[in-house]
Design a protein around this motif. Structure first.
Motif, PDB file in Angstrom:
ATOM      1  N   ALA A 103       0.808  -1.170   0.000  1.00 19.96           N
ATOM      2  CA  ALA A 103      -0.099  -0.045  -0.090  1.00 19.96           C
ATOM      3  C   ALA A 103       0.904   1.225   0.116  1.00 19.96           C
ATOM      4  N   SER A 104       1.825   1.221   0.647  1.00 17.07           N
ATOM      5  CA  SER A 104       2.743   2.610   0.825  1.00 17.07           C
ATOM      6  C   SER A 104       3.368   2.673  -0.673  1.00 17.07           C
ATOM      7  N   ASN A 140       4.138   4.411  -7.142  1.00 13.21           N
ATOM      8  CA  ASN A 140       5.238   3.325  -7.373  1.00 13.21           C
ATOM      9  C   ASN A 140       4.350   2.193  -7.957  1.00 13.21           C
ATOM     10  N   GLY A 141       5.044   1.327  -8.869  1.00  8.26           N
ATOM     11  CA  GLY A 141       4.584   0.062  -9.266  1.00  8.26           C
ATOM     12  C   GLY A 141       5.080  -0.964  -8.079  1.00  8.26           C
ATOM     13  N   ALA A 142       4.892  -2.331  -8.678  1.00  7.06           N
ATOM     14  CA  ALA A 142       5.453  -3.300  -7.612  1.00  7.06           C
ATOM     15  C   ALA A 142       6.967  -3.063  -7.487  1.00  7.06           C
ATOM     16  N   PHE A 143       7.337  -3.566  -6.214  1.00  8.42           N
ATOM     17  CA  PHE A 143       8.802  -3.455  -5.907  1.00  8.42           C
ATOM     18  C   PHE A 143       9.597  -4.104  -6.807  1.00  8.42           C
ATOM     19  N   LEU A 148      12.376   1.861   4.470  1.00  7.84           N
ATOM     20  CA  LEU A 148      11.782   0.609   5.449  1.00  7.84           C
ATOM     21  C   LEU A 148      12.715   0.468   6.476  1.00  7.84           C
ATOM     22  N   ARG A 149      13.932   0.484   6.289  1.00  8.56           N
ATOM     23  CA  ARG A 149      14.988   0.077   7.467  1.00  8.56           C
ATOM     24  C   ARG A 149      15.013   1.109   8.453  1.00  8.56           C
ATOM     25  N   THR A 150      14.924   2.375   7.866  1.00  7.09           N
ATOM     26  CA  THR A 150      15.186   3.458   9.047  1.00  7.09           C
ATOM     27  C   THR A 150      13.666   3.961   9.532  1.00  7.09           C
ATOM     28  N   LYS A 192       6.924   6.429   3.982  1.00  6.31           N
ATOM     29  CA  LYS A 192       5.429   6.958   4.026  1.00  6.31           C
ATOM     30  C   LYS A 192       4.726   6.942   3.083  1.00  6.31           C
ATOM     31  N   PRO A 193       3.335   6.618   3.113  1.00  2.00           N
ATOM     32  CA  PRO A 193       2.843   6.238   4.539  1.00  2.00           C
ATOM     33  C   PRO A 193       3.018   4.763   4.943  1.00  2.00           C
ATOM     34  N   TRP A 194       2.769   4.432   6.065  1.00  2.00           N
ATOM     35  CA  TRP A 194       2.822   2.898   6.581  1.00  2.00           C
ATOM     36  C   TRP A 194       1.676   2.840   7.598  1.00  2.00           C
TER      37      TRP A 194
END
Lengths: 525, 182
Positions: B103-104, B110-113, B128-130, B134-136
């Motif tokens: 969803a983020s 963006n498209g798929a990772f 993600l790591r830090t 956004k959003p989450w």
């Protein structure tokens, strides 16, 4: 699953709840004297052939999964890694660092006005340390271990010095800190029918060879040899008492099929670590309205862990850290003395060169969570050859607000789960800051090319049903006998009034041997 | 437990090669055989494979999605998340975090990772790591914990087996050799 029809089992002399270090020892000594003993273990059967050398398999020996019964109110302190529900309990995966408490550990409150005092001194416990050491066997070097309290010499030579330990020792030497072989209940030579260790570093997965003294290897075997019985998947729900509440009559438990049983016994032994307070809370009657032997409200209070820090290093030389033992090879207690002038009140020790595998909570991949992607594989290959670390095991001041209570959630049998409320304070954070600085200096002095430290983490589980001289401020006496019900004996780490700064299992055995001999001398309680 | 078995097994006569009651599940083979998933949806599998492989190269081929799926479908998953001591079953934590991640990305336009450029993937992983992504969805585990879950699971399948040790050129030295991949 709701419990179904109730069955009453044949009466026994003693029912023991939990098959870990304390429960196994009590069972062995009672059975040896001809007592009819049954051990009720809530977890599954784990035999030596189940102890598979794999970090992923090893995780199943640590408490966890969907049915974790100790809920956390804060995520900062977690206990799953240091507990376990199976044959042998937590001790099935313990690393066998067997230290004696120091004299100063017994008098924290009288010396410094913080935490608690133990109701016994080192002199009271020393004979039991010595006897357990003789029975089980401990490897070490009492001359090199200059901080060791008085005791008979170790029964086996100390652990070997693999390259990682030799490199780290250089750092301690340069800093003027002394080191010694780490005292372990691991055979360094064939002894008493158990083989010498292979030093393959898989202790965390359980030791199927018998080199490491887990309950399966030593006291459960002894208990079974003298006729004790063990039932797995037998979850004790409450202790049963006479109408006036002055004596226990046995326990109630539910088996794997959901059948409810009553196991009557002359003596009830609660050796279930995190579950001991919960069982006591759930044993409410009109005579024990706040739970078993909890008129003073002390059940569940003073939960303790050991604040822990790892300091890691990469070396130019090959460390061969894949081998050794999970606990490490050497120890330094040069900074063990409690002194508030240090800026914190705690004892601590360093453990050198624990065996390191690639994955898992203690794996070297986890020491650098910031590395990923294309950089990861080269780093892993380098770490596999050149990584090692030291670990600080520190003391936590006992505080009543660190506690277990009953949760609003219930288990499948309708009984409340338990929850843990616990936090570190500035004292533990100051210890961490100090040890982190010192540890980095040590590893740097050892000629590491890169040095880094973990966050403040924790290990071991103690307290919750503490022993004490004063019945108004403790749950049990120095033998674990509850203040209100003389034939209920608590055994194991939950009796610890303070954590000290050393690994607990040798002390668990010593206080348990002292207690079970007292109980036998005064039978029936 | 049968005490006769313990008395036999605890002694030095215990055979180290004794057959253990193991699952023979092998995630690499499971992936190669395209075995069906029990706990994960096909969309979740795509996200896990792409993200884990970006974090731990080789994780996709090593069967990380089948590994996670196998563990989540078991009564007591052995994934490292076990030690986070979260309440209740583990699977919803994975489902919710994967959904939050997807969803983020969508919310960011963006498209798929898997469709992102390497640089873009790196940017997403760092966020993600830090914990700055956004959003989450606050109903999911925190973003850095999800990063840790994906990295740890990838490390398990790539480096936690005898084959992984061999690739690192260190001996496995088992007491009892796992009869599955790990």
């Amino acid at each position: 699953m709701m419990a179904t029809a109730k069955k009453t089992n044949t009466h026994v002399d003693a029912v023991i709840v939990g098959s870990g270090a304390a429960g196994a020892l009590v069972a062995a000594k009672l059975a040896l004297k001809g007592k009819k003993v049954v051990i009720l273990e809530s977890g599954r059967s784990v035999l030596p052939p189940d102890m598979i050398s794999s970090d992923i398999h090893a995780r199943s020996l640590h408490w966890g999964g969907a049915d974790a019964e100790l809920q956390l109110t804060s995520p900062a302190i977690r206990t799953n890694f240091s507990t376990g529900a199976q044959t042998g309990g937590t001790a099935a995966h313990h690393y066998a660092a067997w230290f004696r408490l120091h004299e100063e550990d017994f008098h924290m409150k009288s010396s410094f006005g913080q935490g608690n005092d133990w109701p016994i001194s080192y002199a009271d416990l020393r004979p039991y340390y010595d006897r357990i050491q003789e029975e089980v066997g401990i490897a070490g070097d009492e001359k090199a271990e200059v901080w060791r309290p008085a005791g008979t010499p170790y029964t086996m030579p100390g652990l070997p010095m693999f390259p990682a330990a030799q490199m780290l020792k250089r750092g301690f030497d340069k800093m003027g800190l002394r080191t010694a072989p780490l005292p372990v209940a691991i055979n360094t030579q064939d002894k008493k029918g158990r083989p010498a260790c292979l030093y393959d570093g898989w202790c965390d997965a359980g030791c199927p060879t018998g080199a490491l003294a887990n309950p399966q290897t030593v006291y459960l075997r002894e208990a079974f040899a003298h006729g004790a019985a063990l039932l797995n998947n037998a979850r004790v729900t409450r202790v049963l008492t006479t109408p006036n509440g002055k004596r226990a009559t046995g326990v109630e438990y539910v088996d794997a099929k959901g059948v409810q049983h009553v196991q009557n016994a002359d003596l009830v032994v609660l050796a279930a670590l995190t579950q001991t307070p919960r069982i006591m809370f759930n044993s409410v009657t009109s005579a024990h309205p706040q739970g078993l032997s909890n008129r003073n409200g002390m059940v569940g209070k003073y939960i303790l862990v050991h604040p822990t820090l790892n300091v890691y290093g990469l070396f130019a030389e090959e460390t061969d850290a894949y081998q050794g033992t999970s606990i490490g090879l050497m120890v330094s207690q040069d900074d063990y003395e409690k002194d508030p002038k240090k800026g914190y009140l705690a004892s601590y020790q360093w453990l050198l060169a624990p065996a390191a595998k690639p994955n898992g909570l203690n794996g070297f991949a986890g020491s650098r969570p910031d590395i990923y992607g294309a950089a990861l594989d080269p780093w892993m290959k380098r770490a596999a050859k050149h990584f090692t670390h030291i670990q600080m095991v520190g003391e936590m001041i006992a505080r009543p607000e660190n506690r277990i209570e009953l949760s609003g959630d219930k288990d499948e049998f309708g009984l409340p789960l338990s929850k843990l409320t616990m936090a570190f304070t500035d004292n533990e954070r100051a210890l961490y800051t100090h040890a982190s600085t010192v540890g980095k200096s040590i590893v740097s002095a050892a000629s590491a090319t890169e040095v880094w430290a973990s966050p403040l983490v924790n290990q071991h589980f103690m307290g919750g049903t503490i022993m004490g001289k004063d019945p108004t401020t403790s749950v049990a006496d120095s033998y674990g006998i509850t203040h209100e019900v003389p034939n209920v004996m608590i055994a194991g780490n939950t009796l610890f009034p303070t954590s000290a700064g050393v690994n607990p299992t040798f002390t668990t055995h010593a206080i348990t041997l002292r207690a079970v001999e007292h109980v036998l001398a005064h039978w029936p309680a | 437990m049968d005490r006769r078995h313990l008395l036999q097994a605890g002694g030095v006569s215990f055979a180290l090669t004794a057959a253990a009651p193991l699952s023979l599940f092998n995630p690499r083979e499971a992936r190669a055989l395209d075995l069906p998933f029990k706990a994960l949806s096909s969309d979740e599998v795509k996200i896990i494979e792409a993200l884990c492989d970006a974090l731990v190269p080789g994780a996709r081929e090593a069967g990380v999605a089948h590994y996670i799926d196998h563990e989540l479908a078991s009564p007591a998953p052995r994934l490292l998340l076990r030690f986070a001591q979260l309440r209740g079953p583990m699977a919803p934590y994975y489902h919710n975090a994967i959904a939050a991640f997807a969803a983020s990305l969508t919310a960011q336009g963006n498209g798929a990772f898997a469709s992102l450029s390497p640089d873009a993937q790196h940017g997403v992983i760092e966020a993600l790591r830090t914990g700055t992504i956004k959003p989450w969805d606050t109903g999911a585990v925190a973003a850095p914990l999800f990063y840790g879950m994906m990295r740890n699971d990838g490390v398990d399948v790539v480096y936690g087996s005898a084959e992984g040790f061999k690739n690192l050129d260190i001996p496995y030295m088992p007491h009892i050799m796992p009869q599955a991949t790990w």
